[in-house]
Design a protein around this motif. Structure first.
Motif, PDB file in Angstrom:
ATOM      1  N   ASP A  52      38.194  40.258  45.794  1.00 47.70           N
ATOM      2  CA  ASP A  52      38.711  40.712  44.500  1.00 47.70           C
ATOM      3  C   ASP A  52      39.119  42.185  44.554  1.00 47.70           C
ATOM      4  O   ASP A  52      38.949  42.860  45.574  1.00 47.70           O
ATOM      5  N   LYS A  53      39.633  42.676  43.453  1.00 48.41           N
ATOM      6  CA  LYS A  53      40.123  44.062  43.389  1.00 48.41           C
ATOM      7  C   LYS A  53      39.027  45.090  43.581  1.00 48.41           C
ATOM      8  O   LYS A  53      39.283  46.222  43.968  1.00 48.41           O
ATOM      9  N   GLU A  54      37.777  44.711  43.311  1.00 50.10           N
ATOM     10  CA  GLU A  54      36.643  45.624  43.504  1.00 50.10           C
ATOM     11  C   GLU A  54      36.132  45.596  44.944  1.00 50.10           C
ATOM     12  O   GLU A  54      35.191  46.295  45.286  1.00 50.10           O
ATOM     13  N   GLY A  55      36.729  44.768  45.793  1.00 54.33           N
ATOM     14  CA  GLY A  55      36.340  44.686  47.199  1.00 54.33           C
ATOM     15  C   GLY A  55      35.249  43.671  47.497  1.00 54.33           C
ATOM     16  O   GLY A  55      34.788  43.584  48.627  1.00 54.33           O
ATOM     17  N   ARG A  56      34.826  42.887  46.490  1.00 55.55           N
ATOM     18  CA  ARG A  56      33.795  41.865  46.716  1.00 55.55           C
ATOM     19  C   ARG A  56      34.439  40.609  47.291  1.00 55.55           C
ATOM     20  O   ARG A  56      35.522  40.212  46.870  1.00 55.55           O
ATOM     21  N   HIS A  57      33.724  39.994  48.230  1.00 57.35           N
ATOM     22  CA  HIS A  57      34.195  38.762  48.854  1.00 57.35           C
ATOM     23  C   HIS A  57      33.530  37.559  48.193  1.00 57.35           C
ATOM     24  O   HIS A  57      32.359  37.618  47.813  1.00 57.35           O
ATOM     25  N   TRP A  58      34.301  36.469  48.122  1.00 62.65           N
ATOM     26  CA  TRP A  58      33.835  35.249  47.470  1.00 62.65           C
ATOM     27  C   TRP A  58      34.251  34.027  48.276  1.00 62.65           C
ATOM     28  O   TRP A  58      35.327  34.002  48.873  1.00 62.65           O
ATOM     29  N   LEU A  59      33.402  33.016  48.261  1.00 60.72           N
ATOM     30  CA  LEU A  59      33.760  31.671  48.712  1.00 60.72           C
ATOM     31  C   LEU A  59      34.095  30.905  47.437  1.00 60.72           C
ATOM     32  O   LEU A  59      33.268  30.817  46.530  1.00 60.72           O
ATOM     33  N   VAL A  60      35.310  30.378  47.356  1.00 62.85           N
ATOM     34  CA  VAL A  60      35.756  29.753  46.117  1.00 62.85           C
ATOM     35  C   VAL A  60      36.099  28.288  46.358  1.00 62.85           C
ATOM     36  O   VAL A  60      36.823  27.954  47.307  1.00 62.85           O
ATOM     37  N   THR A  61      35.564  27.431  45.502  1.00 61.78           N
ATOM     38  CA  THR A  61      35.912  26.009  45.467  1.00 61.78           C
ATOM     39  C   THR A  61      36.346  25.711  44.030  1.00 61.78           C
ATOM     40  O   THR A  61      36.182  26.552  43.150  1.00 61.78           O
ATOM     41  N   PRO A  62      36.856  24.515  43.758  1.00 59.67           N
ATOM     42  CA  PRO A  62      37.242  24.215  42.377  1.00 59.67           C
ATOM     43  C   PRO A  62      36.072  24.289  41.395  1.00 59.67           C
ATOM     44  O   PRO A  62      36.270  24.548  40.212  1.00 59.67           O
ATOM     45  N   ARG A 113      44.819  37.161  54.063  1.00 59.65           N
ATOM     46  CA  ARG A 113      45.224  36.379  52.889  1.00 59.65           C
ATOM     47  C   ARG A 113      44.210  36.590  51.772  1.00 59.65           C
ATOM     48  O   ARG A 113      43.055  36.916  52.036  1.00 59.65           O
ATOM     49  N   ASN A 114      44.650  36.391  50.552  1.00 56.64           N
ATOM     50  CA  ASN A 114      43.774  36.490  49.375  1.00 56.64           C
ATOM     51  C   ASN A 114      42.944  37.774  49.364  1.00 56.64           C
ATOM     52  O   ASN A 114      41.776  37.765  49.005  1.00 56.64           O
ATOM     53  N   GLY A 115      43.547  38.875  49.799  1.00 61.90           N
ATOM     54  CA  GLY A 115      42.866  40.162  49.791  1.00 61.90           C
ATOM     55  C   GLY A 115      41.965  40.425  50.985  1.00 61.90           C
ATOM     56  O   GLY A 115      41.443  41.527  51.129  1.00 61.90           O
ATOM     57  N   THR A 116      41.763  39.444  51.857  1.00 62.45           N
ATOM     58  CA  THR A 116      40.873  39.623  53.007  1.00 62.45           C
ATOM     59  C   THR A 116      41.595  40.339  54.142  1.00 62.45           C
ATOM     60  O   THR A 116      42.828  40.348  54.201  1.00 62.45           O
ATOM     61  N   GLU A 117      40.799  40.916  55.037  1.00 63.93           N
ATOM     62  CA  GLU A 117      41.343  41.648  56.171  1.00 63.93           C
ATOM     63  C   GLU A 117      40.626  41.259  57.457  1.00 63.93           C
ATOM     64  O   GLU A 117      39.513  40.746  57.433  1.00 63.93           O
ATOM     65  N   ALA A 118      41.296  41.576  58.562  1.00 66.20           N
ATOM     66  CA  ALA A 118      40.706  41.441  59.895  1.00 66.20           C
ATOM     67  C   ALA A 118      40.676  42.824  60.524  1.00 66.20           C
ATOM     68  O   ALA A 118      41.667  43.561  60.471  1.00 66.20           O
ATOM     69  N   ARG A 119      39.535  43.178  61.097  1.00 63.95           N
ATOM     70  CA  ARG A 119      39.466  44.430  61.860  1.00 63.95           C
ATOM     71  C   ARG A 119      39.849  44.121  63.302  1.00 63.95           C
ATOM     72  O   ARG A 119      39.422  43.107  63.867  1.00 63.95           O
TER      73      ARG A 119
END
Length: 181
Positions: free
Chosen positions: A73-83, A142-148
């Motif tokens: 999200d915009k605050e930098g928190r990561h989430w696992l999302v399902t329906p 994707r979806n705001g995520t990054e790879a180092r």
């Protein structure tokens, strides 16, 4: 159906890499807005290993399945999302690790630790973070995520940058400085 990882980057053209990336059917996590929000009790370590309640998840197919559900999200928190649920996940640095790259012409493709393939460009920019003496390089996935970028991939990218006597690379028509501003 068992998972078959894509061939090595060195054996693929950029067109083949783009086809493989486009063929991956990812769930529409950005469209889901589940009411149930909780904690997954999961963590992605800075070295890319995944843990659930302090036990390492060792099945690559399971990590790949969870990775397809990641968003940030915009605050930098990561989430696992399902329906039906949105579960927080602790990420120590980046959700993914870029473990290899291939350059063809002026485009650069990356393989991630989850076997995802990403071509750098305006939709997948490379970001330099840290300070000029010890930068860290990140690729938007994707979806705001990054790879180092891991050490060897970082070194490969710097070699490409030094060919032009600049500390920047170009891919997908966009230029990316490798030194933090």
């Amino acid at each position: 159906m068992p998972y078959e990882p894509p061939p090595e980057l060195s054996g693929l053209s950029l067109a083949e890499i783009a086809e493989l990336a486009a063929a991956r059917k990812l769930p529409p996590v950005a469209q889901w807005e589940p009411a149930h929000v909780d904690d997954s009790h999961m963590r992605i370590a800075a070295d890319g290993r995944w843990f659930h309640e302090d036990g390492e998840i060792r099945r690559p197919a399971m990590v790949r399945a969870f990775a397809a559900l990641l968003t940030r999200d915009k605050e930098g928190r990561h989430w696992l999302v399902t329906p039906s649920q949105k579960l927080s996940i602790e990420v120590e640095d980046a959700a993914f690790i870029a473990v290899d790259l291939k350059r063809e012409g002026s485009d650069i493709a990356f393989r991630l630790n989850t076997d995802d393939l990403v071509i750098a460009g305006p939709d997948h920019p490379i970001r330099s973070h840290g300070d000029p003496d010890t930068p860290a390089l990140y690729l938007r996935v994707r979806n705001g995520t990054e790879a180092r970028l891991n050490r060897s991939t970082y070194a490969q990218l710097v070699e490409i940058a030094l060919e032009n006597e600049e500390l920047a690379v170009t891919s997908g028509g966009a230029s990316f400085p490798l030194v933090p501003a």
